[in-house]
Design an enzyme around this catalytic site. Structure first.
Site, PDB file in Angstrom:
ATOM      1  N   LYS A   1      13.731  -3.986  -1.163  1.00  0.00           N
ATOM      2  CA  LYS A   1      12.647  -4.899  -0.801  1.00  0.00           C
ATOM      3  C   LYS A   1      12.654  -6.087  -1.742  1.00  0.00           C
ATOM      4  CE  LYS A   1       7.686  -4.975  -0.769  1.00  0.00           C
ATOM      5  NZ  LYS A   1       6.507  -4.311  -1.192  1.00  0.00           N
TER       6      LYS A   1
ATOM      7  N   LYS B   1      12.764  -2.432  -5.711  1.00  0.00           N
ATOM      8  CA  LYS B   1      11.733  -3.402  -5.342  1.00  0.00           C
ATOM      9  C   LYS B   1      11.754  -4.515  -6.384  1.00  0.00           C
ATOM     10  CE  LYS B   1       6.818  -4.038  -4.530  1.00  0.00           C
ATOM     11  NZ  LYS B   1       5.536  -3.391  -4.282  1.00  0.00           N
TER      12      LYS B   1
HETATM   13  C1  PBG Z   1       2.343  -3.091  -3.531  1.00  0.00           C
HETATM   14  C2  PBG Z   1       3.044  -3.686  -2.370  1.00  0.00           C
HETATM   15  C3  PBG Z   1       3.330  -5.046  -2.175  1.00  0.00           C
HETATM   16  C4  PBG Z   1       4.000  -5.136  -0.964  1.00  0.00           C
HETATM   17  C5  PBG Z   1       4.109  -3.859  -0.439  1.00  0.00           C
HETATM   18  N1  PBG Z   1       3.519  -2.959  -1.341  1.00  0.00           N
HETATM   19  C6  PBG Z   1       2.902  -6.224  -2.941  1.00  0.00           C
HETATM   20  C7  PBG Z   1       3.374  -6.426  -4.312  1.00  0.00           C
HETATM   21  O1  PBG Z   1       4.216  -5.732  -4.869  1.00  0.00           O
HETATM   22  O2  PBG Z   1       2.835  -7.382  -4.897  1.00  0.00           O
HETATM   23  C8  PBG Z   1       4.516  -6.410  -0.372  1.00  0.00           C
HETATM   24  C9  PBG Z   1       4.943  -6.357   1.065  1.00  0.00           C
HETATM   25  C10 PBG Z   1       5.108  -7.674   1.708  1.00  0.00           C
HETATM   26  O3  PBG Z   1       5.173  -8.732   1.056  1.00  0.00           O
HETATM   27  O4  PBG Z   1       5.199  -7.684   2.939  1.00  0.00           O
HETATM   28  N2  PBG Z   1       1.453  -2.076  -3.132  1.00  0.00           N
END
Ligand code: PBG
Length: 310
Positions: free
Chosen positions: A234, A181
């Site tokens: 991601k 991520k």
């Molecule tokens: C954190 C989380 C995020 C997303 C999914 N889980 C936000 C972040 O890391 O700031 C982002 C997903 C998206 O942008 O569609 N719980």
């Protein structure tokens, strides 16, 4: 002939729908930066998941927006917290199908908006956060989650969650690890939807540098060693190389998250008539599949499934 010889395919079986459920509202609230996406009430969520199930979508992933937030994110593992209530309702509504996934993280529930507990000096405390993630996983599994998906990028999170699930009678609950991520600028609209923008600083202390691809292999190997059942990259489109290298290196299911900013860009350009939004949506999702993702978390799930069915 093109259909017959296609190397990659996109089907409804590949789609996971991310859904937001908010506590204390009477009607669904549109997310302005994500046209077509809403914060659901428990009732509208039920209806949406029923519709997605009827379309054949195999899984949904839930994100909660609690009415109250505090420093430790108490709503996240409260048995009566917004996601736990939703999981029980949905289990009741749809039975075993679709698969119910729950995001295991703290940022939606903390008043400071970070994904972990803070130390006295205001840093995210990795190790103290692990206990919170473990407790959230148990609450979600108790409420009926088939899959918990830790998204906070804390070191050791998968191991802590696996141990906690096994010890609480949830050996069958699977873990989808957000393994690679990135600290991406594409999460902005999600932070509107989940009301979870960090109140200070950013997430670069725990999320990966967009420059790094080899590091993704290392992060993923660590998650698998700790017991992850499925892994995720991601965002998706800017990281197709990472998806492809994970696909090559590991034999577990690889997921990709087509995130909020990717969705918002597509919708904005389509709304201006600058691109054919439906065609680009399918092209993007097919490309993510071609790169090697087995399934895709996408806010486009419902509309693409409707198109594939028609
Ligand atoms: C954190 C989380 C995020 C997303 C999914 N889980 C936000 C972040 O890391 O700031 C982002 C997903 C998206 O942008 O569609 N719980």
């Amino acid at each position: 002939m093109r259909r017959l010889t296609a190397e990659a395919r996109l089907s409804v079986d590949d789609l996971v729908a991310p859904l937001f459920v908010k506590e204390g509202i009477d009607a669904p609230e549109p997310v302005v930066s994500m046209p077509g996406v809403v914060q659901h009430t428990q009732e509208s969520l039920r209806k949406e998941v029923r519709a997605l199930a009827d379309l054949g979508i195999p899984a949904v992933i839930l994100f909660g927006v609690p009415a109250a937030k505090d420093a430790r994110g108490s709503g996240a593992d409260d048995p009566d917290g917004v996601v736990q209530v939703a999981l029980r309702n949905l289990r009741d509504e749809v039975g075993d199908d679709p698969v119910l996934m729950a995001d295991d993280c703290l940022d939606e529930y903390t008043d400071h908006g970070h994904c972990g507990l803070l130390s006295a000096s205001g840093e995210v405390d990795n190790d103290a956060t692990l206990e919170r993630y473990a407790s959230i996983a148990i609450a979600q599994a108790d409420a009926g989650a088939d899959v918990v998906a830790p998204s906070g990028m804390m070191d050791g999170q998968v191991g802590a969650i696996r141990t906690a699930l096994d010890a609480s009678g949830h050996a069958d609950t699977a873990i989808l690890a957000y393994s690679a991520k990135y600290a991406s600028a594409l999460y902005g609209p999600f932070r509107d939807a989940a009301e979870c923008a960090p109140q200070f600083g950013d997430r670069r202390g725990y999320q990966m540098h967009p420059a790094n691809a080899r590091e993704a292999l290392d992060e993923t190997a660590a998650d698998l060693a700790e017991g992850a059942d499925m892994v995720m990259v991601k965002p998706a489109l800017a990281y197709l190389d990472v998806i492809a290298s994970l696909r090559d290196a590991f034999d577990v299911p690889v997921a990709a998250y087509h995130v909020s900013g990717e969705y918002a860009m597509l919708k904005a350009a389509a709304a201006n008539g600058w691109i054919d939004g439906d065609a680009v949506a399918r092209e993007h999702l097919l490309a993510i599949r071609r790169a090697g993702a087995d399934f895709v978390l996408t806010y486009l799930a419902r509309e693409v499934a409707e198109h594939l069915q028609s």
